[in-house]
Enzyme design. Structure first.
Site, PDB file in Angstrom:
ATOM      1  N   LYS A  30       0.871  -1.188   0.000  1.00 50.14           N
ATOM      2  CA  LYS A  30       0.000   0.000   0.000  1.00 50.14           C
ATOM      3  C   LYS A  30       0.903   1.233   0.000  1.00 50.14           C
ATOM      4  O   LYS A  30       1.237   1.776   1.051  1.00 50.14           O
ATOM      5  CB  LYS A  30      -0.920  -0.037   1.220  1.00 50.14           C
ATOM      6  CG  LYS A  30      -2.067   0.962   1.149  1.00 50.14           C
ATOM      7  CD  LYS A  30      -3.070   0.693   2.252  1.00 50.14           C
ATOM      8  CE  LYS A  30      -4.110   1.797   2.380  1.00 50.14           C
ATOM      9  NZ  LYS A  30      -5.034   1.889   1.275  1.00 50.14           N
TER      10      LYS A  30
HETATM   11  N1  PPE Z   1      -7.817  -1.825  -2.646  1.00 46.00           N
HETATM   12  C1  PPE Z   1      -7.316  -0.570  -2.632  1.00 46.00           C
HETATM   13  C2  PPE Z   1      -6.642  -0.064  -3.857  1.00 46.00           C
HETATM   14  C3  PPE Z   1      -7.430   0.199  -1.478  1.00 46.00           C
HETATM   15  O1  PPE Z   1      -6.914   1.428  -1.464  1.00 46.00           O
HETATM   16  C4  PPE Z   1      -8.107  -0.323  -0.351  1.00 46.00           C
HETATM   17  C5  PPE Z   1      -8.245   0.496   0.892  1.00 46.00           C
HETATM   18  C6  PPE Z   1      -8.616  -1.633  -0.419  1.00 46.00           C
HETATM   19  C7  PPE Z   1      -8.452  -2.356  -1.576  1.00 46.00           C
HETATM   20  C8  PPE Z   1      -9.273  -2.288   0.752  1.00 46.00           C
HETATM   21  O2  PPE Z   1      -8.325  -2.573   1.746  1.00 46.00           O
HETATM   22  P1  PPE Z   1      -8.701  -2.638   3.305  1.00 46.00           P
HETATM   23  O3  PPE Z   1      -8.995  -1.236   3.727  1.00 46.00           O
HETATM   24  O4  PPE Z   1      -7.512  -3.215   3.928  1.00 46.00           O
HETATM   25  O5  PPE Z   1      -9.904  -3.505   3.416  1.00 46.00           O
HETATM   26  N2  PPE Z   1      -8.388   1.862   0.663  1.00 46.00           N
HETATM   27  C9  PPE Z   1      -8.146   2.782   1.748  1.00 46.00           C
HETATM   28  C10 PPE Z   1      -7.904   4.171   1.245  1.00 46.00           C
HETATM   29  C11 PPE Z   1      -9.072   4.964   0.830  1.00 46.00           C
HETATM   30  C12 PPE Z   1      -8.692   6.379   0.491  1.00 46.00           C
HETATM   31  O6  PPE Z   1      -9.466   7.029  -0.241  1.00 46.00           O
HETATM   32  O7  PPE Z   1      -7.663   6.868   0.972  1.00 46.00           O
HETATM   33  C13 PPE Z   1      -9.224   2.670   2.815  1.00 46.00           C
HETATM   34  O8  PPE Z   1     -10.284   2.114   2.585  1.00 46.00           O
HETATM   35  O9  PPE Z   1      -8.968   3.141   3.906  1.00 46.00           O
END
Ligand code: PPE
Length: 319
Positions: A157
């Protein structure tokens, strides 16, 4: 964004307005940051951070991939998250731990720049729009592909990944959709700009495999666990674009998006166009954790440890 009081930076809490970096910090020029998004919920048992351990671990994984050595232990950063929430007097919030290459030297090589760490919190409501958790959202398949394997690792990330996400999101918004779903290099479904995706057909739940140009979401893993606990079959598999259109249900998961139903994709109505039964069952199980504080799986870290000691039954009688 409403200004709050304190931000944690490199080991201490400082005033919100003082949390600044130099314009020649490596991160600004080369996207060299790794971050997390975590939520703290006001449950019936008190304020609790959801998946704190898992998110901090993923932050270390992302940093390792980019050879960045975080000058704190995971335990120290977990404590720092709790301290930052307490210092800002919030019962619920979004938490953003950030590791970035700061000052040192410019030039692509990041190894000569400091590894700085910050934790900020802010108030963040519904991610994909008011009422989206019930009504669902309208999304499109993006014309932008997700970052290809072995180019920029989607499994870390990192700040730079979000240039791809920004293209997906802006295109969706400018065409009147809430979100875009990106396909991978080979044309298989990968994920949204900030969410993972699930498809339901004939009672079976499908989601793209974690090696497939996507961030292996912590919410995704939790939803798979909840689905198994509810007796559903979950298959991690390749998903074709057309499988989205003929699905009975589609939903997206993420820390910010939580568990949001998708009601149309490219103007194809998904199922009945209403939130599906399996989506609802999974939402109910998820919300039981974050709203009621029922923590069967050890997912919550209570901000005020005293509240953990209160038996839940007594609390629900009062409410
Ligand atoms: N894919 C991506 C590309 C992503 O950024 C997130 C989280 C997820 C999947 C889901 O991951 P998880 O939160 O571990 O379930 N995206 C974060 C950032 C959002 C933003 O706009 O900044 C979030 O949901 O916090």
């Amino acid at each position: 964004m409403r200004k709050l009081e304190k931000i944690w930076m490199n080991g201490r809490l400082i005033d919100w307005d003082d949390a600044k970096i130099h314009i020649l910090s490596h991160v600004i020029h080369y996207g060299s940051s790794m971050f997390e998004g975590i939520r703290c919920y006001e449950t019936k048992r008190g304020s609790a951070v959801l998946f704190l351990k898992e998110h901090i671990r993923r932050l270390y994984d992302s940093a390792k991939i980019y050879r960045a050595e975080i000058p704190f232990t995971q335990l120290e950063l977990r404590d720092a998250v709790i301290q930052t929430i307490q210092a800002n007097h919030l019962a619920s919030c979004y938490i953003r731990p950030l590791v970035f290459r700061g000052e040192g030297a410019l030039g692509v090589n990041p190894l000569k720049s400091n590894v700085d760490v910050a934790i900020a919190v802010w108030e963040w409501g519904s991610y994909l729009g008011e009422g989206s958790l019930e009504a669902g959202v309208d999304v499109r398949v993006s014309s932008w592909r997700r970052i290809a394997p072995n180019t920029i690792p989607a499994g870390a990330k990192a700040g730079g990944n979000y240039l791809n996400s920004q293209l997906i999101k802006m295109e969706a918004l400018s065409d009147g959709y809430v979100e875009g779903i990106a396909l991978d290099m080979n044309g298989y479904v990968a994920e949204g700009s900030g969410e993972n995706i699930f498809v339901v057909r004939d009672g079976i739940i499908y989601t793209p495999m974690s090696a497939q140009s996507l961030l292996p979401g912590i919410t995704r893993a939790a939803v798979i666990r909840l689905a198994h606990a509810l007796g559903y079959e979950v298959k991690e598999t390749l998903l074709s674009r057309e499988s989205l259109y003929i699905a009975d249900e589609v939903f997206m998961t993420g820390t910010a998006a939580e568990l949001t139903p998708v009601r149309s994709i490219d103007k194809y109505k998904i199922g009945t166009g209403e939130r599906g039964d399996i989506t609802k069952a999974l939402q109910d199980a998820y919300f039981d954790v974050i709203r009621n504080g029922n923590d069967r799986f050890g997912w919550l870290t209570f901000v005020d440890p005293i509240s953990v000691l209160q038996p839940l039954e007594e609390l629900s009688e009062k409410n």
